[in-house]
Design a protein around this motif. Structure first.
Motif, PDB file in Angstrom:
ATOM      1  N   GLY A  43       0.773  -1.237   0.000  1.00 21.84           N
ATOM      2  CA  GLY A  43       0.000   0.000   0.000  1.00 21.84           C
ATOM      3  C   GLY A  43       0.802   1.284   0.000  1.00 21.84           C
ATOM      4  N   THR A  44       2.086   1.216  -0.286  1.00 21.96           N
ATOM      5  CA  THR A  44       2.913   2.433  -0.305  1.00 21.96           C
ATOM      6  C   THR A  44       3.269   2.864  -1.724  1.00 21.96           C
ATOM      7  N   TRP A  45       2.582   2.312  -2.700  1.00 19.31           N
ATOM      8  CA  TRP A  45       2.812   2.722  -4.092  1.00 19.31           C
ATOM      9  C   TRP A  45       2.533   4.225  -4.235  1.00 19.31           C
ATOM     10  N   GLY A  46       3.457   4.941  -4.819  1.00 20.12           N
ATOM     11  CA  GLY A  46       3.261   6.371  -5.064  1.00 20.12           C
ATOM     12  C   GLY A  46       3.649   7.264  -3.908  1.00 20.12           C
ATOM     13  N   ASN A  47       4.120   6.693  -2.796  1.00 20.95           N
ATOM     14  CA  ASN A  47       4.523   7.525  -1.662  1.00 20.95           C
ATOM     15  C   ASN A  47       5.829   8.258  -1.965  1.00 20.95           C
ATOM     16  N   GLY A  58       8.886   9.532   4.334  1.00 23.17           N
ATOM     17  CA  GLY A  58       7.578   9.315   3.721  1.00 23.17           C
ATOM     18  C   GLY A  58       7.626   8.627   2.375  1.00 23.17           C
ATOM     19  N   ASP A  59       8.819   8.282   1.910  1.00 25.76           N
ATOM     20  CA  ASP A  59       8.948   7.674   0.589  1.00 25.76           C
ATOM     21  C   ASP A  59       8.674   6.174   0.617  1.00 25.76           C
ATOM     22  N   GLY A  60       8.168   5.679  -0.515  1.00 26.19           N
ATOM     23  CA  GLY A  60       8.004   4.244  -0.677  1.00 26.19           C
ATOM     24  C   GLY A  60       9.349   3.589  -0.961  1.00 26.19           C
ATOM     25  N   LEU A  61       9.390   2.258  -0.919  1.00 28.50           N
ATOM     26  CA  LEU A  61      10.640   1.536  -1.119  1.00 28.50           C
ATOM     27  C   LEU A  61      11.261   1.819  -2.486  1.00 28.50           C
ATOM     28  N   PHE A  62      10.421   1.889  -3.514  1.00 31.65           N
ATOM     29  CA  PHE A  62      10.944   2.129  -4.856  1.00 31.65           C
ATOM     30  C   PHE A  62      11.568   3.512  -4.963  1.00 31.65           C
ATOM     31  N   PRO A 162       9.098   8.590  -9.422  1.00 30.38           N
ATOM     32  CA  PRO A 162       9.334   7.478 -10.361  1.00 30.38           C
ATOM     33  C   PRO A 162       8.105   6.623 -10.604  1.00 30.38           C
ATOM     34  N   TYR A 163       7.155   6.645  -9.679  1.00 26.43           N
ATOM     35  CA  TYR A 163       5.932   5.864  -9.859  1.00 26.43           C
ATOM     36  C   TYR A 163       5.129   6.391 -11.050  1.00 26.43           C
ATOM     37  N   LEU A 164       5.146   7.719 -11.245  1.00 21.27           N
ATOM     38  CA  LEU A 164       4.434   8.314 -12.374  1.00 21.27           C
ATOM     39  C   LEU A 164       5.035   7.864 -13.694  1.00 21.27           C
ATOM     40  N   LEU A 165       6.361   7.702 -13.717  1.00 25.99           N
ATOM     41  CA  LEU A 165       7.016   7.225 -14.929  1.00 25.99           C
ATOM     42  C   LEU A 165       6.632   5.776 -15.226  1.00 25.99           C
ATOM     43  N   LEU A 166       6.528   4.973 -14.173  1.00 23.65           N
ATOM     44  CA  LEU A 166       6.102   3.586 -14.356  1.00 23.65           C
ATOM     45  C   LEU A 166       4.677   3.535 -14.909  1.00 23.65           C
ATOM     46  N   GLU A 167       3.804   4.337 -14.339  1.00 24.16           N
ATOM     47  CA  GLU A 167       2.410   4.341 -14.776  1.00 24.16           C
ATOM     48  C   GLU A 167       2.277   4.864 -16.206  1.00 24.16           C
ATOM     49  N   ALA A 168       3.016   5.933 -16.523  1.00 28.11           N
ATOM     50  CA  ALA A 168       2.935   6.526 -17.855  1.00 28.11           C
ATOM     51  C   ALA A 168       3.473   5.574 -18.921  1.00 28.11           C
ATOM     52  N   THR A 169       4.494   4.818 -18.567  1.00 29.31           N
ATOM     53  CA  THR A 169       5.114   3.901 -19.530  1.00 29.31           C
ATOM     54  C   THR A 169       4.298   2.631 -19.700  1.00 29.31           C
ATOM     55  N   PHE A 170       4.031   1.946 -18.615  1.00 30.11           N
ATOM     56  CA  PHE A 170       3.387   0.642 -18.698  1.00 30.11           C
ATOM     57  C   PHE A 170       1.865   0.711 -18.683  1.00 30.11           C
ATOM     58  N   VAL A 232       3.777  -5.408 -15.273  1.00 27.81           N
ATOM     59  CA  VAL A 232       2.362  -5.741 -15.118  1.00 27.81           C
ATOM     60  C   VAL A 232       1.766  -5.012 -13.922  1.00 27.81           C
ATOM     61  N   THR A 233       2.505  -4.941 -12.806  1.00 26.58           N
ATOM     62  CA  THR A 233       2.031  -4.207 -11.623  1.00 26.58           C
ATOM     63  C   THR A 233       1.806  -2.736 -11.956  1.00 26.58           C
ATOM     64  N   SER A 234       2.718  -2.153 -12.705  1.00 27.40           N
ATOM     65  CA  SER A 234       2.580  -0.736 -13.087  1.00 27.40           C
ATOM     66  C   SER A 234       1.354  -0.536 -13.972  1.00 27.40           C
ATOM     67  N   PHE A 235       1.093  -1.494 -14.861  1.00 23.70           N
ATOM     68  CA  PHE A 235      -0.099  -1.419 -15.711  1.00 23.70           C
ATOM     69  C   PHE A 235      -1.375  -1.464 -14.875  1.00 23.70           C
ATOM     70  N   ILE A 236      -1.387  -2.317 -13.868  1.00 25.47           N
ATOM     71  CA  ILE A 236      -2.554  -2.445 -12.992  1.00 25.47           C
ATOM     72  C   ILE A 236      -2.746  -1.179 -12.142  1.00 25.47           C
ATOM     73  N   MET A 237      -1.637  -0.592 -11.690  1.00 25.02           N
ATOM     74  CA  MET A 237      -1.712   0.577 -10.810  1.00 25.02           C
ATOM     75  C   MET A 237      -1.985   1.877 -11.574  1.00 25.02           C
ATOM     76  N   ALA A 238      -1.775   1.854 -12.868  1.00 29.76           N
ATOM     77  CA  ALA A 238      -1.962   3.073 -13.675  1.00 29.76           C
ATOM     78  C   ALA A 238      -3.417   3.505 -13.713  1.00 29.76           C
TER      79      ALA A 238
END
Length: 238
Positions: A43-47, A58-62, A162-170, A232-238
């Protein structure tokens, strides 16, 4: 010194050592990227903390992993590994050109061994390498050009999330499919290249060849699963 570049053993040695740079880089890169999957699960995606400090609470692991990639040691190590990979690419092209020139037609760069090298991957290592190179250039436009390039050379605006880049790409299904094709080509290339590299470095008895072949397939499969799961996770979270 000249024999290293002209002898059969020297050529194989250069290809093997430079290929190991790619293996190390993929392990590092894959580990950092898989943090995004962990973030999605806990549940820390995008933090991403509002401040610009490295390793914010406050940052997520990624995001923390991306910060780690910005530290001085890694900033020096990654270009060194990338340079070794570039040498691998250039020398593979050179060897293929030499084969074409000497044999009057296309023939793959061969490594003789006691193991079964006549697999589809071993016969198409150069073609697989070309696919991998092409998609690396494609990949750089999605991430490196929007994160490291602005920081290193002041070109463009750096993306701090970096989460936005994952979502925008995948988030684009066509791009997702292309990346999976790339990861699959990489699987074939690594599966053969892993044991071949260690065999050239001297681990070429029948016992070790069998072990290295198994380890190579496991490593290639692990890398494939890691990168595909991130996409695939990034595609689902986008």
């Amino acid at each position: 010194m000249a024999n290293i570049f002209t002898s059969s053993i020297g050529k194989k040695l250069i290809m093997s050592i430079s290929g190991l740079f790619l293996i190390i880089f993929l392990l590092l890169h894959g580990t950092i990227n898989f943090f995004a999957v962990i973030d999605a699960l806990n549940g820390t995606w995008g933090n991403v903390a509002a401040d610009e400090k490295l390793f914010s609470a406050g940052d997520g692991l990624f995001k923390l992993g991306c910060d780690f990639m910005s530290t001085p040691f890694i900033s020096i190590m990654v270009p060194v590994l990338a340079f070794g990979f570039v040498i691998h690419i250039i020398y593979a092209c050179y060897l293929t050109w030499c084969n074409i020139k000497s044999r009057g037609g296309y023939k793959r760069y061969e490594v003789s061994s006691k193991a079964k090298t006549e697999s589809w991957a071993s016969k198409n290592m150069f073609a697989l390498g070309i696919i991998v190179i092409g998609f690396i250039a494609f990949h750089l436009t999605h991430f490196w050009a929007k994160m490291q390039l602005p920081e290193m050379f002041g070109v463009g605006v750096a993306e701090n999330n970096p989460y936005l880049l994952l979502e925008a790409t995948f988030g684009n299904v066509a791009v997702l499919v292309l990346y999976i094709i790339w990861f699959t080509a990489l699987w074939f290339h690594l599966g053969h290249g892993f044991w071949s590299a260690f065999q050239t470095l001297g681990w070429n008895n029948m016992t070790w060849i069998k072990r290295l072949n198994g380890i190579g397939l496991f490593f290639a499969s692990l890398i494939w699963v890691v990168f595909v799961s991130v996409a695939v996770t990034s595609f689902i979270m986008a």
